[in-house]
Design a protein around this motif. Structure first.
Motif, short mmCIF file in Angstrom:
data_model
loop_
_atom_site.label_atom_id
_atom_site.label_comp_id
_atom_site.label_asym_id
_atom_site.label_seq_id
_atom_site.Cartn_x
_atom_site.Cartn_y
_atom_site.Cartn_z
N TYR A 10 113.15 128.42 -51.87
CA TYR A 10 114.29 128.14 -52.75
C TYR A 10 115.55 127.71 -51.97
O TYR A 10 116.58 127.46 -52.59
CB TYR A 10 114.64 129.37 -53.59
CG TYR A 10 113.58 129.78 -54.58
CD1 TYR A 10 113.42 129.09 -55.78
CD2 TYR A 10 112.75 130.86 -54.33
CE1 TYR A 10 112.45 129.48 -56.71
CE2 TYR A 10 111.79 131.26 -55.24
CZ TYR A 10 111.64 130.57 -56.42
OH TYR A 10 110.68 130.95 -57.33
N VAL A 59 116.67 125.06 -50.28
CA VAL A 59 117.31 123.76 -50.54
C VAL A 59 118.06 123.80 -51.87
O VAL A 59 119.23 123.40 -51.95
CB VAL A 59 116.27 122.63 -50.55
CG1 VAL A 59 116.91 121.33 -51.01
CG2 VAL A 59 115.67 122.46 -49.16
N GLU A 60 117.41 124.30 -52.92
CA GLU A 60 118.06 124.37 -54.23
C GLU A 60 119.26 125.30 -54.21
O GLU A 60 120.29 125.03 -54.83
CB GLU A 60 117.06 124.83 -55.29
CG GLU A 60 117.59 124.72 -56.71
CD GLU A 60 116.56 125.04 -57.76
OE1 GLU A 60 116.90 124.98 -58.95
OE2 GLU A 60 115.40 125.35 -57.40
N TYR A 105 122.03 132.32 -47.23
CA TYR A 105 120.68 132.55 -47.73
C TYR A 105 120.01 133.51 -46.76
O TYR A 105 119.56 133.11 -45.68
CB TYR A 105 119.94 131.21 -47.79
CG TYR A 105 118.65 131.19 -48.58
CD1 TYR A 105 118.65 130.88 -49.93
CD2 TYR A 105 117.43 131.44 -47.94
CE1 TYR A 105 117.46 130.83 -50.66
CE2 TYR A 105 116.24 131.38 -48.65
CZ TYR A 105 116.26 131.08 -50.01
OH TYR A 105 115.09 131.03 -50.71
N LYS A 133 123.14 129.03 -63.39
CA LYS A 133 123.35 127.88 -64.27
C LYS A 133 123.92 128.28 -65.62
O LYS A 133 124.42 127.44 -66.36
CB LYS A 133 122.04 127.13 -64.45
CG LYS A 133 121.51 126.50 -63.16
CD LYS A 133 120.14 125.85 -63.39
CE LYS A 133 119.59 125.26 -62.10
NZ LYS A 133 118.24 124.67 -62.29
N PHE A 193 121.28 125.99 -51.66
CA PHE A 193 122.43 125.37 -51.00
C PHE A 193 122.96 124.17 -51.80
O PHE A 193 124.14 123.84 -51.71
CB PHE A 193 122.08 124.98 -49.56
CG PHE A 193 122.06 126.15 -48.62
CD1 PHE A 193 123.22 126.87 -48.36
CD2 PHE A 193 120.89 126.56 -48.03
CE1 PHE A 193 123.21 127.96 -47.51
CE2 PHE A 193 120.86 127.65 -47.17
CZ PHE A 193 122.02 128.35 -46.91
N GLU A 194 122.11 123.55 -52.59
CA GLU A 194 122.60 122.51 -53.51
C GLU A 194 123.54 123.11 -54.54
O GLU A 194 124.44 122.44 -55.06
CB GLU A 194 121.42 121.82 -54.21
CG GLU A 194 120.68 120.84 -53.32
CD GLU A 194 119.47 120.23 -54.00
OE1 GLU A 194 119.10 120.71 -55.10
OE2 GLU A 194 118.90 119.27 -53.44
N GLN A 195 123.34 124.39 -54.85
CA GLN A 195 124.23 125.11 -55.77
C GLN A 195 125.43 125.71 -55.04
O GLN A 195 126.17 126.51 -55.59
CB GLN A 195 123.47 126.24 -56.47
CG GLN A 195 122.52 125.78 -57.54
CD GLN A 195 121.98 126.95 -58.34
OE1 GLN A 195 121.82 128.06 -57.86
NE2 GLN A 195 121.70 126.70 -59.61
N LYS A 196 125.63 125.29 -53.78
CA LYS A 196 126.78 125.73 -52.98
C LYS A 196 126.71 127.21 -52.60
O LYS A 196 127.73 127.91 -52.56
CB LYS A 196 128.12 125.45 -53.70
CG LYS A 196 128.28 124.05 -54.22
CD LYS A 196 128.21 123.01 -53.12
CE LYS A 196 128.45 121.61 -53.66
NZ LYS A 196 128.23 120.56 -52.65
#
Length: 231
Positions: free
Chosen positions: A86, A88-89, A98, A69, A91-94
């Motif tokens: 972690y 889900v978060e 993982y 970030k 992959f939300e950050q592309k």
């Protein structure tokens, strides 16, 4: 050979060593830094353009997700972590992948191939952006960028070239026009149709979808088309 620049970020030396050893099997990569925390990695990235981060999550001072970030640019990221919560978060950050520790060579290779496929796709876009074809349309020579072509449709001695913004009609045989197109990106899927691989949104049975358009796949073309689209 062009090398992709990587940083390994993990507070566990053994985890760094495992990723380094796995990565040594791939000639396409150069490790520019090995960092034990996010702060070290951020310092490197101020002066070094990085293509790929192998990034642990739970580290002292700043975790991997928080680190991303703060960066001025985001390279491709493969998370290497012992913590599932972690995902889900991430992959939300592309995140590109993982990987759960202990990481197997098979799983690592899958992540690397995903990165190389992504870069190959981007490179194809760049190549098409620099390629053109000349069409004779209404007595004018029209210079058409290849990346804008969605598909080509044959109508007897004419072809209709469907692009992102319009359609162009010119007197030409589809077989002759096919010879002008790079076979790495365009393929004949039917005696009356050529498609641009990069524009395909879905395919199933004997049908290819480009946006809302459905294009038939000829029986004699099906096996070759399936292999072409699956690459």
């Amino acid at each position: 050979m062009m090398k992709y620049k990587c940083i390994l970020v993990d507070d566990e030396p053994i985890a760094i060593r495992i990723v380094r050893n796995y990565l040594s099997n791939f000639d396409e990569f150069e490790i520019v830094a090995e960092c034990s925390n996010a702060i070290e990695a951020m310092k490197v990235m101020r002066t070094e353009k990085v293509d790929l981060l192998f990034l642990d999550i739970e580290m002292p001072q700043l975790n991997g997700i928080e680190m991303l970030k703060t960066l001025p640019y985001i390279p491709s990221v493969i998370y290497t972590t012992a913590h599932r919560n972690y995902a889900v978060e991430a992959f939300e950050q592309k995140a590109l992948d993982y990987l759960m520790k202990p990481i197997s060579m098979e799983r690592f290779t899958s992540a690397i191939n995903r990165f190389l496929d992504l870069k190959s796709h981007v490179q194809t876009h760049v190549q098409l952006r620099n390629q053109w074809v000349i069409l004779k349309v209404d007595k004018k020579n029209v210079k058409l960028q290849l990346e804008t072509i969605q598909y080509v449709e044959s109508m007897s001695d004419y072809i209709i070239v469907h692009t992102d913004e319009s359609k162009l009609v010119c007197k030409d045989r589809i077989s002759h026009f096919e010879e002008k197109l790079p076979s790495s990106d365009f393929i004949r899927v039917h005696r009356s149709y050529i498609i641009n691989k990069l524009k395909v949104s879905a395919w199933y049975g004997n049908t290819i979808e480009i946006g809302s358009i459905k294009i038939p796949v000829g029986r004699n073309y099906k096996a070759q088309v399936e292999g072409f689209l699956s690459k």
